[in-house]
Design a protein around this motif. Structure first.
Motif, mmCIF file in Angstrom:
data_model
loop_
_atom_site.group_PDB
_atom_site.id
_atom_site.type_symbol
_atom_site.label_atom_id
_atom_site.label_comp_id
_atom_site.label_asym_id
_atom_site.label_seq_id
_atom_site.Cartn_x
_atom_site.Cartn_y
_atom_site.Cartn_z
ATOM 1 N N ASP A 26 13.547 12.126 -1.137
ATOM 2 C CA ASP A 26 14.591 11.318 -2.023
ATOM 3 C C ASP A 26 14.369 11.466 -3.426
ATOM 4 N N LEU A 27 15.157 12.236 -4.045
ATOM 5 C CA LEU A 27 14.706 12.415 -5.546
ATOM 6 C C LEU A 27 15.939 11.923 -6.466
ATOM 7 N N GLN A 28 16.926 11.167 -5.883
ATOM 8 C CA GLN A 28 17.948 10.647 -6.483
ATOM 9 C C GLN A 28 17.442 9.661 -7.550
ATOM 10 N N ARG A 29 17.951 9.592 -8.665
ATOM 11 C CA ARG A 29 17.621 8.590 -9.576
ATOM 12 C C ARG A 29 19.021 8.237 -10.335
ATOM 13 N N LYS A 30 18.897 6.849 -10.790
ATOM 14 C CA LYS A 30 20.197 6.676 -11.369
ATOM 15 C C LYS A 30 20.023 6.678 -12.818
ATOM 16 N N LYS A 31 21.160 6.793 -13.487
ATOM 17 C CA LYS A 31 21.070 7.097 -15.132
ATOM 18 C C LYS A 31 20.950 5.837 -15.631
ATOM 19 N N LYS A 32 20.186 5.646 -16.481
ATOM 20 C CA LYS A 32 20.101 4.667 -17.390
ATOM 21 C C LYS A 32 20.932 4.816 -18.725
ATOM 22 N N PRO A 33 22.058 3.988 -18.759
ATOM 23 C CA PRO A 33 22.986 4.254 -19.728
ATOM 24 C C PRO A 33 22.313 3.597 -21.044
ATOM 25 N N CYS A 34 22.578 4.194 -22.128
ATOM 26 C CA CYS A 34 22.482 3.861 -23.340
ATOM 27 C C CYS A 34 23.238 2.407 -23.662
ATOM 28 N N ARG A 35 22.910 1.475 -23.327
ATOM 29 C CA ARG A 35 23.512 0.214 -23.592
ATOM 30 C C ARG A 35 23.386 -0.305 -24.981
ATOM 31 N N CYS A 36 22.246 -0.074 -25.720
ATOM 32 C CA CYS A 36 21.996 -0.797 -27.089
ATOM 33 C C CYS A 36 22.436 0.050 -28.206
ATOM 34 N N LEU A 37 23.246 1.348 -27.708
ATOM 35 C CA LEU A 37 23.487 2.061 -29.084
ATOM 36 C C LEU A 37 24.558 1.302 -29.866
ATOM 37 N N THR A 38 25.528 0.669 -29.204
ATOM 38 C CA THR A 38 26.346 -0.027 -29.818
ATOM 39 C C THR A 38 25.874 -1.180 -30.925
ATOM 40 N N LEU A 39 25.048 -1.771 -30.222
ATOM 41 C CA LEU A 39 24.224 -2.894 -31.078
ATOM 42 C C LEU A 39 23.376 -2.163 -32.172
ATOM 43 N N CYS A 40 22.901 -1.120 -32.051
ATOM 44 C CA CYS A 40 21.978 -0.513 -32.963
ATOM 45 C C CYS A 40 22.845 -0.105 -34.443
ATOM 46 N N LEU A 41 24.343 0.528 -33.954
ATOM 47 C CA LEU A 41 24.964 0.795 -34.925
ATOM 48 C C LEU A 41 25.358 -0.218 -35.708
ATOM 49 N N GLY A 42 25.584 -1.577 -35.153
ATOM 50 C CA GLY A 42 26.098 -2.741 -35.856
ATOM 51 C C GLY A 42 24.894 -3.316 -36.766
ATOM 52 N N LEU A 43 23.851 -3.084 -35.876
ATOM 53 C CA LEU A 43 22.513 -3.784 -36.993
ATOM 54 C C LEU A 43 22.314 -2.726 -38.130
ATOM 55 N N LEU A 44 22.600 -1.516 -38.107
ATOM 56 C CA LEU A 44 22.724 -0.756 -39.145
ATOM 57 C C LEU A 44 23.573 -0.787 -40.220
ATOM 58 N N CYS A 45 24.749 -1.339 -39.875
ATOM 59 C CA CYS A 45 25.626 -1.715 -40.610
ATOM 60 C C CYS A 45 25.512 -3.185 -41.532
ATOM 61 N N GLN A 205 21.753 19.966 -1.690
ATOM 62 C CA GLN A 205 22.403 18.689 -2.292
ATOM 63 C C GLN A 205 21.143 18.076 -3.063
ATOM 64 N N LEU A 206 19.978 18.239 -2.743
ATOM 65 C CA LEU A 206 18.740 17.673 -3.555
ATOM 66 C C LEU A 206 18.947 18.660 -4.759
ATOM 67 N N GLN A 207 18.996 19.814 -4.705
ATOM 68 C CA GLN A 207 19.157 20.737 -5.982
ATOM 69 C C GLN A 207 20.110 20.219 -7.085
ATOM 70 N N ARG A 208 21.297 20.022 -6.460
ATOM 71 C CA ARG A 208 22.212 19.422 -7.395
ATOM 72 C C ARG A 208 21.873 18.035 -8.059
ATOM 73 N N SER A 209 21.211 17.219 -7.178
ATOM 74 C CA SER A 209 20.777 15.919 -7.667
ATOM 75 C C SER A 209 19.802 16.014 -8.865
ATOM 76 N N TYR A 210 18.778 17.061 -8.424
ATOM 77 C CA TYR A 210 17.778 17.255 -9.434
ATOM 78 C C TYR A 210 18.345 17.920 -10.749
ATOM 79 N N ASN A 211 19.284 18.702 -10.638
ATOM 80 C CA ASN A 211 20.136 19.365 -11.934
ATOM 81 C C ASN A 211 20.784 18.311 -12.589
ATOM 82 N N THR A 212 21.340 17.196 -11.752
ATOM 83 C CA THR A 212 22.031 16.153 -12.533
ATOM 84 C C THR A 212 20.987 15.446 -13.226
ATOM 85 N N LEU A 213 20.043 15.300 -12.785
ATOM 86 C CA LEU A 213 18.676 14.136 -13.143
ATOM 87 C C LEU A 213 18.248 15.027 -14.537
ATOM 88 N N SER A 214 18.145 16.370 -14.423
ATOM 89 C CA SER A 214 17.755 16.970 -15.766
ATOM 90 C C SER A 214 18.748 17.089 -16.852
#
Length: 399
Positions: A26-45, A205-214
């Motif tokens: 099992d090589l499936q991993r979930k993508k971790k979204p960049c949840r703090c990008l908007t907050l970082c831009l606000g702090l920069l402003c 299917q595992l190869q496609r999952s690996y490519n997505t993770l990459s």
């Protein structure tokens, strides 16, 4: 030859079955979204806005004068209270602005700490992704070693096939039995082929999952690089703001010194008249000692009288001091460069701004003239000269 085909197909099926079993993980991993990008831009402003406010305050402060012209009419006794009130009001405004800037600096510090925490979280995510990549690499190495083992088995089976080919003549009589066995093996082969197809689909299917993770990993790397650049920009803005704060602090200290000087002069105005033997000029009282002592002892004598050696900061005061002395008389004043050669300072630590040196003076003759004296001159306002601090002569005290 028919027997050889059976063996080759069986070896190929077993080899692929083993390989596909090794990579069925099992090589499936979930993508971790960049949840703090908007907050970082606000702090920069917010940081950029704070920098603009600090710059506005800085230019507002340096546009105001920090000291008075010694020859200006504000030194006249009648206008000193009004100058003090204006200076007090400016000091209060400066303190209010300094307080606001301090709050903005604290808010910027909290924003910077928050951004640092988020950067650490992204680093932790990157380390987890690297750990998963290392696990995949280990799995690949294990599969490669198993493949080499299968290749060795294949070579051994090939040698057995050659031996069977040699014994083909003796096994010919068992052809019917082997034919039945062949039929059974063909059925098994079909079953294995079906299993192989299923495993191949799983592998794809595992190869496609690996490519997505990459791809997700590459996106995270790009986001990390962008955040790193933003952090450097914030660090530069923070350093600039810190330098402005230090400069404002220096301006505040200078204004505080001017305020203390005004307060001291006002206290003198409100004080008692000069004692017997003392002469009054402006807001100070002056005394010419009759005993001749060196510069150090003369200053100690003035301090014992509640005063110090005279500090001259205007032409009128120099003319008044010159009038206290007899014709051609020299007297110590509160001027010295004993702390740093060539840098003349008054006894209260302030630099010399108004000077009355004789032509060619100070010359520190023989490198041992570190104290200042005034030389009576008539007509005129008198001149200064540097002399050895050990010389004995009268002194002028001021309080």
């Amino acid at each position: 030859m028919e027997l050889m085909e059976i063996d080759d197909e069986e070896i190929y099926i077993n080899k692929n079955l083993t390989m596909e079993g090794l990579i069925n993980k099992d090589l499936q991993r979930k993508k971790k979204p960049c949840r703090c990008l908007t907050l970082c831009l606000g702090l920069l402003c917010a940081v950029l806005l704070a920098g603009n406010i600090g710059q506005f305050i800085y230019y507002e402060m340096i546009s105001r004068p920090t000291s008075a012209d010694p020859t200006h009419a504000s030194y006249i006794q009648g206008d000193r209270l009004q100058s003090h009130d204006a200076s007090t009001e400016e000091r209060k405004q400066l303190e209010a602005r300094l307080s606001n800037l301090t709050k903005e600096r604290d808010q910027l510090q909290r924003s910077y700490n928050s951004l640092t925490t988020q950067r650490d979280e992204f680093k932790a995510s990157l380390n987890n992704l690297k750990s998963e990549r290392d696990q995949l690499q280990a799995s690949y190495n294990d599969m490669h070693r198993n493949l080499e083992g299968l290749q060795t088995n294949h070579n051994n089976l090939t040698a057995s096939k050659d031996q069977l080919q040699t014994n083909y003549s003796s096994l010919q009589r068992k052809k019917d039995e082997l034919q039945t066995l062949f039929t059974t093996l063909r059925e098994n082969r079909d079953q294995l082929q079906s299993n192989f197809s299923s495993l191949k689909n799983n592998k794809d299917q595992l190869q496609r999952s690996y490519n997505t993770l990459s791809i997700n990993r590459n996106h995270l790397q790009i986001s990390y690089n962008s955040l790193w650049k933003d952090k450097e920009v914030l660090q530069t803005s923070y350093n600039t703001l810190q330098r402005k704060i230090e400069q404002l602090q220096a301006n505040y200290s200078s204004l505080a010194t001017v305020r203390d000087q005004y307060k001291k002069k006002i206290d003198k105005i409100r004080g008692m008249p000069c004692q017997t033997g003392w002469r009054k000029f402006d807001i100070s009282c002056y005394f010419v000692s009759t005993a001749k002592k060196n510069w150090t002892l003369s200053r100690q004598d003035c301090i014992a009288r509640g005063a110090d050696l005279v500090i001259i900061d205007s032409k009128d005061e120099q003319a008044f001091v010159n009038g206290l002395l007899k014709s051609g008389q020299n007297a110590w004043i509160g001027l010295t460069d004993s702390l740093k050669e060539g840098t003349w300072m008054w006894v209260d630590g302030t630099p010399v701004t108004t000077m009355f040196w004789q032509p060619g003076q100070p010359n520190s003759y023989n490198g041992n003239q570190d104290c200042g004296e005034t030389v009576q001159k008539s007509p005129g306002v008198g001149d200064w000269n540097d002399d050895g601090c050990f010389s004995d002569q009268p002194a002028i005290c001021e309080k």
